[in-house]
Design an enzyme around this catalytic site. Structure first.
Site, PDB file in Angstrom:
ATOM      1  N   GLY A   1       8.571 -81.351  60.039  1.00 14.27           N
ATOM      2  CA  GLY A   1       8.306 -81.858  61.412  1.00 14.27           C
ATOM      3  C   GLY A   1       7.629 -82.977  61.483  1.00 14.27           C
ATOM      4  O   GLY A   1       7.957 -83.973  60.363  1.00 14.27           O
ATOM      5  N   SER A   2       6.723 -83.448  62.409  1.00 10.23           N
ATOM      6  CA  SER A   2       5.900 -84.736  62.457  1.00 10.23           C
ATOM      7  C   SER A   2       5.082 -84.897  61.133  1.00 10.23           C
ATOM      8  O   SER A   2       4.409 -84.048  60.634  1.00 10.23           O
ATOM      9  CB  SER A   2       5.383 -84.970  63.834  1.00 10.23           C
ATOM     10  OG  SER A   2       4.095 -83.950  63.796  1.00 10.23           O
TER      11      SER A   2
ATOM     12  N   GLU B   1       8.311 -94.210  62.111  1.00  6.64           N
ATOM     13  CA  GLU B   1       9.230 -93.502  62.601  1.00  6.64           C
ATOM     14  C   GLU B   1       9.429 -93.097  64.013  1.00  6.64           C
ATOM     15  O   GLU B   1       8.260 -92.794  64.560  1.00  6.64           O
ATOM     16  CB  GLU B   1       9.713 -91.999  61.763  1.00  6.64           C
ATOM     17  CG  GLU B   1      10.728 -91.202  62.396  1.00  6.64           C
ATOM     18  CD  GLU B   1      10.799 -89.694  61.904  1.00  6.64           C
ATOM     19  OE1 GLU B   1       9.673 -89.223  61.205  1.00  6.64           O
ATOM     20  OE2 GLU B   1      11.880 -89.060  61.723  1.00  6.64           O
TER      21      GLU B   1
ATOM     22  N   CYS C   1      15.668 -86.341  61.058  1.00 10.55           N
ATOM     23  CA  CYS C   1      14.682 -86.799  60.194  1.00 10.55           C
ATOM     24  C   CYS C   1      15.545 -87.857  59.255  1.00 10.55           C
ATOM     25  O   CYS C   1      14.591 -88.786  58.409  1.00 10.55           O
ATOM     26  CB  CYS C   1      14.035 -85.667  59.238  1.00 10.55           C
ATOM     27  SG  CYS C   1      15.486 -84.476  58.487  1.00 10.55           S
TER      28      CYS C   1
ATOM     29  N   GLY D   1       1.569 -83.472  62.561  1.00 16.97           N
ATOM     30  CA  GLY D   1       1.396 -81.973  62.175  1.00 16.97           C
ATOM     31  C   GLY D   1       1.398 -81.497  60.949  1.00 16.97           C
ATOM     32  O   GLY D   1       0.710 -80.660  60.571  1.00 16.97           O
ATOM     33  N   GLY D   2       2.410 -82.174  60.193  1.00 21.66           N
ATOM     34  CA  GLY D   2       2.729 -81.662  58.820  1.00 21.66           C
ATOM     35  C   GLY D   2       1.322 -82.109  58.032  1.00 21.66           C
ATOM     36  O   GLY D   2       1.014 -81.342  56.920  1.00 21.66           O
TER      37      GLY D   2
ATOM     38  N   LYS E   1       6.821 -69.002  61.571  1.00 25.23           N
ATOM     39  CA  LYS E   1       6.130 -69.451  62.833  1.00 25.23           C
ATOM     40  C   LYS E   1       7.369 -69.999  63.722  1.00 25.23           C
ATOM     41  O   LYS E   1       7.793 -71.164  63.168  1.00 25.23           O
ATOM     42  CB  LYS E   1       5.179 -70.543  62.226  1.00 25.23           C
ATOM     43  CG  LYS E   1       4.736 -71.597  63.367  1.00 25.23           C
ATOM     44  CD  LYS E   1       3.771 -70.906  64.578  1.00 25.23           C
ATOM     45  CE  LYS E   1       3.363 -72.056  65.397  1.00 25.23           C
ATOM     46  NZ  LYS E   1       4.573 -72.976  66.098  1.00 25.23           N
TER      47      LYS E   1
ATOM     48  N   GLU F   1       8.092 -81.564  55.247  1.00 23.62           N
ATOM     49  CA  GLU F   1       8.994 -82.852  55.203  1.00 23.62           C
ATOM     50  C   GLU F   1       8.650 -83.401  56.485  1.00 23.62           C
ATOM     51  O   GLU F   1       8.820 -82.843  57.573  1.00 23.62           O
ATOM     52  CB  GLU F   1      10.529 -82.122  55.174  1.00 23.62           C
ATOM     53  CG  GLU F   1      11.481 -83.372  55.014  1.00 23.62           C
ATOM     54  CD  GLU F   1      12.337 -83.422  56.219  1.00 23.62           C
ATOM     55  OE1 GLU F   1      11.762 -84.390  57.175  1.00 23.62           O
ATOM     56  OE2 GLU F   1      13.229 -82.941  56.542  1.00 23.62           O
TER      57      GLU F   1
END
Lengths: 509, 509
Positions: A211-212, A365, A272, A215-216, A156, A235
């Site tokens: 990613g975030s 974060e 990250c 979203g994750g 993706k 992650e």
């Protein structure tokens, strides 16, 4: 002249179905290739990317605002990763082959001949990240490790660098075809809905994501809610706390200040592994030095307008918190197109007590060039602060150059606590700049990752896409070549003879 | 005289909180013990259980209706498992230590010293199973592997054998105390609500379970829905298909019939590895032989009244399906107390087409002494049938004693497909009687397990409760002993020197 194609077309349901079916069809032949043959294919991909470095870097610089130097290094990292997995495949110990020979006198009664190895799980969907247009994108670590394991990849793409993605996809697909990989070994899709549908599809056996947290977590929940749940290796987010001992504060003040500012502003703070919180001994001069150094850093363009919007909001929110002083005030600047640039922001939260009072905001974060500092008065303060941080990729400890017995005593508890909160504990260096090596651990308790037992950087990342299969009492001719008595592939294997105490160390036999 | 205490008290919220806090408090000291010290503690537990075998077996026989011979063997298996994990700890390669030495000339720029090993995840909740009152209960494989990894265990007892559980808990706790393990290393809880609350508690880092699909899935969903999701290693349900080739049908007819009936009726068919479906060549005489042999098997008591109720309902349901013939009619008999006994039932589903027509009912696990047979007419039939089976622990292939080239050719595709559907592929033996050895794989795609990359039997089960931590540029004195240059614990380690191609095979250095 570089083309900027920000209008990427969404993958239709029909296109997605074709990709997924092609991946499912390719799974057996790609997975059944001898490890050495897959190694050669990965090297063909690495060679092709190396050859196209200049064009790829030019495209990515236009789309992401990242410097050509940084991007050139990132292509190199991407191809080194591919070659490292090729080396791992040639070594073969990643297969963890164990052979227990038949033992009529086994303590629990006759033991059959059993041969265990790791096999690919099947097609994997990989979600590209925005902040590494090469190393965590189309041909990045997740793709490399899944392909190495023998799993076809449905990638993706990230909308933040669509044309870079398109070109990389072409290079990877064409290299794999040249190397003889089956059609369907690698394909790309675009669009949020296609990404979700792929993860729900029964032909997909695992997901990998960088990613975030929001979203994750949404994708993790989708993977877990399937009729047959599959692992989702996400992650997500990490605060990466750093601690400065009083010895380091006295002996290495300038070094610490410069290192911290360099690390949290690197790549406009969009890593990250950015150290998001620095814990200093009370009364340190470091805040002053850090504020000054951060004030000298030039504005850096954010990766996307959406990330910039989120960053602006976060800074506004945390700047207003009681007891928080903005000691370096970041400024916003126009940059390429509609994506702005920012100079760094440093927030002084005051005491650890105040940091913890506002932990929901300050220990979350912030994706961008901002950091929080706070002052501790005691070992107890430090323990409370580190214990309040959620799972993290890293914990950094800044100590004197050679800690003496007294500092060591105080550090011992801290090192133990750091190992509980994070997957990597760093001494007198900084967390950004993750070495791609076998001993790397890029993972940590949630929300750093959704699968604490795994890493997404380094060769151990291959473990995510493997599952064990044992063959019991199997005729030699029907065994996979890797498990036959003659060991025709020359792989390292553990062989437990009848009557031996069982061992687990592989050796070449 | 054996006491039957079926009125077990539920663990209160306060008691549960004390257990969980004790486990959290014990995590560091139990986890930090040198592997050899934990090995000695596991052996103390094994010795204590061996010493109490007679009393435990007598108690379990009264509670479960299982034979003393079977239960004596199961205690032995339980203690052998504990000793095998002790051997694994002494070997030390399970820690997967990798040391990458600092390399200023690394291809991606200077590489720091990085040292990676596996550390315990923290407290684990283990759910005991009904069907193995020792080997998958209080001191069973999940407990042994979690304790070996260095994780305290909170054990949810199974209500099917409460007094056996209570005595085993006492023996385990007292042995661990004698061995110097911290209080809180092991504790037991009872009751459904306590089991759920434990899994939701932030102090718990993983769950392990053997039981039904519905119960296991409910717990998996709870683990995944936590604010910080944790892994849940569930071994749920498995149909364990078996295939008979035409050669086996001709050459080994009696052997196959006897082996199948022995395996599916073993332990009243209450094994997760029970072969639930047998696929025969069309026109085989095996159905007749199987029906006769099954008709001669004595009634066997079920483990609990609840399991018996579920079994009775399932048999009624599948017996009524169109095209299904009951070729051995099971009968129900009074046994101890309110738990009945059954003789075996064999259902002939006719063709593979009819089997697949009613797959939702016929290809679902039936917990009890029943099996389904169906006849295939072609290789295509076999592939369709195996592909329709959900993930399974095992696939069994009954072939001629020494398959010739023609049979091998036909088997090759079947072996490959079997490896996709299951974690263990068995030749000319039967899936019940799982060998406890390093090469064992007791796991498979969902619903066989919720974590396809892991096993719950054999020494590799320890991997479930470990997570990697890397130390970067750490002073020698602050490193865990296992990672120090001098290797004071004498552990096998992979050491990648500067300039070397990275390897992964551990060796004693």
């Amino acid at each position: 002249m570089t083309t900027l194609n920000t209008e990427i077309s969404e993958t239709t349901e029909e296109e997605l179905d074709r990709c997924l079916q092609a991946a499912a069809d390719a799974a057996e032949s790609w997975g059944d290739l001898a490890p050495k043959e897959r190694a050669a294919a990965l090297e063909t991909v690495a060679d092709a990317l190396d050859d196209e470095t200049s064009a790829l870097v030019e495209q990515a610089a236009a789309e992401t605002g990242l410097s050509e130097g940084r991007l050139t290094g990132e292509v190199k990292r991407t191809t080194v990763q591919l070659r490292m997995f090729a080396d791992l495949l040639r070594d073969g110990s990643y297969l963890r082959i164990v052979i227990d020979r038949q033992d009529p006198d086994f303590v629990l009664g006759a033991r059959p001949d059993l041969r265990r190895w790791l096999t690919p799980t099947g097609p994997v969907v990989v979600y590209a990240a925005s902040n590494f247009p090469f190393a965590f994108s189309v041909a990045g670590g997740d793709t490399a490790s899944a392909l190495a394991a023998g799993c076809p990849v449905v990638l993706k793409t990230h909308p933040g660098h669509p044309e870079t993605s398109r070109r990389t996809v072409e290079i990877v697909r064409s290299a794999l075809t040249r190397a003889g990989a089956p059609e369907g070994t690698f394909a790309a899709i675009a669009g949020r809905q296609a990404g979700i549908r792929a993860l729900q599809d029964p032909r997909i056996t695992a997901g990998a994501f960088t990613g975030s947290v929001s979203g994750g977590r949404a994708l993790f929940d989708i993977a877990a809610a399937r009729p047959n749940p599959i692992p989702f290796f996400g992650e997500l987010g990490s605060i990466n706390p750093a601690v400065v001992t009083s010895e380091a504060d006295h002996e290495r003040e300038e070094d610490v200040a410069a290192g911290f500012v360099g690390s949290f502003t690197l790549g406009a703070g969009q890593f990250c592994t950015k150290p998001g919180v620095l814990l200093l001994p009370g009364g340190s001069e470091l805040p002053k030095q850090i504020a000054e150094l951060a004030g000298e850093v030039s504005a850096a363009r954010m990766l996307t307008a959406k990330i910039a919007d989120g960053y602006r909001e976060r800074i506004a929110e945390v700047s207003e918190l009681p007891g928080v002083e903005v000691i370096t005030t970041g400024t916003e600047h126009a940059a390429d197109g509609d994506v702005p640039a920012f100079t760094p922001t440093v927030l002084h939260a005051g005491s650890v007590a105040n940091l913890l009072e506002h932990r929901a905001a300050l220990l979350e974060e912030t994706f961008g060039p901002a950091a929080v500092i706070a002052e501790y008065e005691s070992e107890g303060d430090l323990h409370r602060a580190l214990s309040a941080v959620e799972g993290s990729l890293t914990v950094t400890l800044q100590t004197s150059g050679e800690p003496g017995p007294a500092e060591q005593d105080r550090l011992a508890n801290l090192v133990a606590l750091a190992g509980k909160r994070a997957g990597r504990v760093i001494f007198n260096q900084w967390p950004t700049g993750v070495a791609v090596t076998p001993a790397q651990q890029h993972g940590g308790p949630y929300p750093a990752t959704t699968a604490v037992s795994h890493t997404s950087v380094g060769t151990a990342a291959i473990d995510r896409f493997l599952r064990p299969v044992s063959y019991q009492n199997c005729p030699e001719a029907l065994l996979p070549a890797a498990l036959r008595d003659a060991n025709p592939l020359g792989l390292p294997r553990t062989v437990n003879e009848a009557g031996e105490a069982p061992g687990t160390s592989p050796k070449h036999d």
